[in-house]
Scaffold this motif. Structure first.
Motif, PDB file in Angstrom:
ATOM      1  N   VAL A 190      44.487  37.309  34.519  1.00  0.00           N
ATOM      2  CA  VAL A 190      43.260  36.997  35.252  1.00  0.00           C
ATOM      3  C   VAL A 190      42.763  38.282  35.912  1.00  0.00           C
ATOM      4  CG1 VAL A 190      42.216  35.643  37.115  1.00  0.00           C
ATOM      5  CG2 VAL A 190      44.029  34.632  35.698  1.00  0.00           C
ATOM      6  N   CYS A 191      41.496  38.635  35.667  1.00  0.00           N
ATOM      7  CA  CYS A 191      40.928  39.796  36.362  1.00  0.00           C
ATOM      8  C   CYS A 191      39.865  39.327  37.339  1.00  0.00           C
ATOM      9  CB  CYS A 191      40.409  40.848  35.394  1.00  0.00           C
ATOM     10  SG  CYS A 191      38.992  40.382  34.394  1.00  0.00           S
ATOM     11  N   PHE A 192      39.704  40.116  38.414  1.00  0.00           N
ATOM     12  CA  PHE A 192      38.979  39.644  39.593  1.00  0.00           C
ATOM     13  C   PHE A 192      38.255  40.823  40.253  1.00  0.00           C
ATOM     14  CE2 PHE A 192      38.641  38.060  43.959  1.00  0.00           C
ATOM     15  CZ  PHE A 192      38.319  36.720  43.757  1.00  0.00           C
ATOM     16  N   PRO A 193      37.054  40.602  40.813  1.00  0.00           N
ATOM     17  CA  PRO A 193      36.296  41.705  41.420  1.00  0.00           C
ATOM     18  C   PRO A 193      36.777  42.068  42.823  1.00  0.00           C
ATOM     19  CG  PRO A 193      35.035  39.681  41.595  1.00  0.00           C
ATOM     20  CD  PRO A 193      36.278  39.339  40.797  1.00  0.00           C
ATOM     21  N   ALA A 194      37.971  42.632  42.884  1.00  0.00           N
ATOM     22  CA  ALA A 194      38.553  43.001  44.183  1.00  0.00           C
ATOM     23  C   ALA A 194      39.665  44.010  43.953  1.00  0.00           C
ATOM     24  CB  ALA A 194      39.122  41.773  44.896  1.00  0.00           C
ATOM     25  N   VAL A 195      39.983  44.772  44.983  1.00  0.00           N
ATOM     26  CA  VAL A 195      41.227  45.533  44.980  1.00  0.00           C
ATOM     27  C   VAL A 195      42.377  44.527  44.993  1.00  0.00           C
ATOM     28  CG1 VAL A 195      42.696  47.066  46.345  1.00  0.00           C
ATOM     29  CG2 VAL A 195      40.240  47.535  46.150  1.00  0.00           C
ATOM     30  N   VAL A 196      43.316  44.676  44.063  1.00  0.00           N
ATOM     31  CA  VAL A 196      44.441  43.757  43.953  1.00  0.00           C
ATOM     32  C   VAL A 196      45.720  44.545  44.203  1.00  0.00           C
ATOM     33  CG1 VAL A 196      45.731  42.208  42.460  1.00  0.00           C
ATOM     34  CG2 VAL A 196      43.227  42.269  42.321  1.00  0.00           C
TER      35      VAL A 196
END
Length: 248
Positions: A66-72
């Motif tokens: 899962v990719c997400f628009p945030a620093v992870v």
């Protein structure tokens, strides 16, 4: 054939498909559902569960990325772009794993796109340091050295001329200020020249929707580093998330 599910969570849409990670080809239909307007964690998690259900019964052994628009960082979302601020500091990876009932690999969206371009796209077989930038509402970035990701580079937030880079050089800045392609290219020139000084990359990749119009602005840039449009467009996040899930 090695298969994995890739899910790309964006500010306007959530997309997913099963990927053959050996070839980078989709082996299922690509499902897309609108991102809930609230952008809140519970609402987005609900849509991701719905998306997985639409793709049918997945084998328990199938990796999920899962990719997400945030620093992870270590499964926690440390920022929030075009979504609710409730994500900041949230144990997001664990939240999705509980809802889906399975382990996932959770990653920044630009990082996923960069990995996809290195494995399957415009940077395939390019040695050394590849630097991807996505020009859109903001500027996303990914650094990949000989196939290894350096996560959470966030190079859109470099300060150039007392200004956050993406405020002056993103595609939304072009639209907001009604800049011509040439006027926008002057801003991009300052940005990419600064990146050259800092990183001396072997290749620049330019992604985001505006990359479809690359012939209108990339030829205006004068750089030592080759700069080319990304190839995978809307599937990049899906492919990269799936590829990273298999590696993990």
């Amino acid at each position: 054939m090695t298969q994995a599910l890739g899910i790309d969570i964006g500010g306007t849409g959530i997309k997913g498909a099963i990927v053959d990670t050996d070839t980078g080809k989709l082996v299922s239909a690509r499902v897309k559902i609108a991102t809930p307007k609230s952008g809140k964690p519970d609402a987005i998690v609900k849509v991701v569960v719905e998306l997985v259900e639409k793709l049918g019964g997945l084998p328990e052994s199938m990796p999920v990325g899962v990719c997400f628009p945030a620093v992870v960082r270590n499964g926690k979302t440390m920022s929030a772009a075009n979504i609710s601020k409730e994500w900041i500091g949230l144990e997001a990876e664990a939240l999705f794993e509980t809802a889906l009932g399975r382990d996932i690999h959770f990653v920044n969206d630009a990082d996923a796109a960069g990995i996809a371009e290195v494995r399957y796209g415009a940077a395939k077989d390019v040695p050394g340091l590849v630097l991807l930038t996505t020009l859109g509402t903001g500027i996303g970035s990914a650094l990949i050295y000989n196939g290894t990701l350096v996560p959470n580079s966030e190079l859109g937030h470099l300060t150039i001329g007392r200004q956050d880079a993406e405020k002056g050089a993103s595609f939304s800045a072009k639209e907001r200020r009604h800049l011509s392609w040439r006027a926008w290219a002057k801003r991009l020139q300052r940005y990419y020249t600064h990146l050259e000084v800092l990183f001396s990359p072997d290749l620049f990749l330019v992604g985001g929707g505006v990359s479809k119009s690359h012939e209108k602005f990339l030829p205006l840039l004068k750089l030592t580093t080759p700069i080319v449009p990304a190839q995978l467009r809307n599937n990049a996040g899906i492919l990269g998330a799936a590829a990273l899930a298999v590696r993990q």
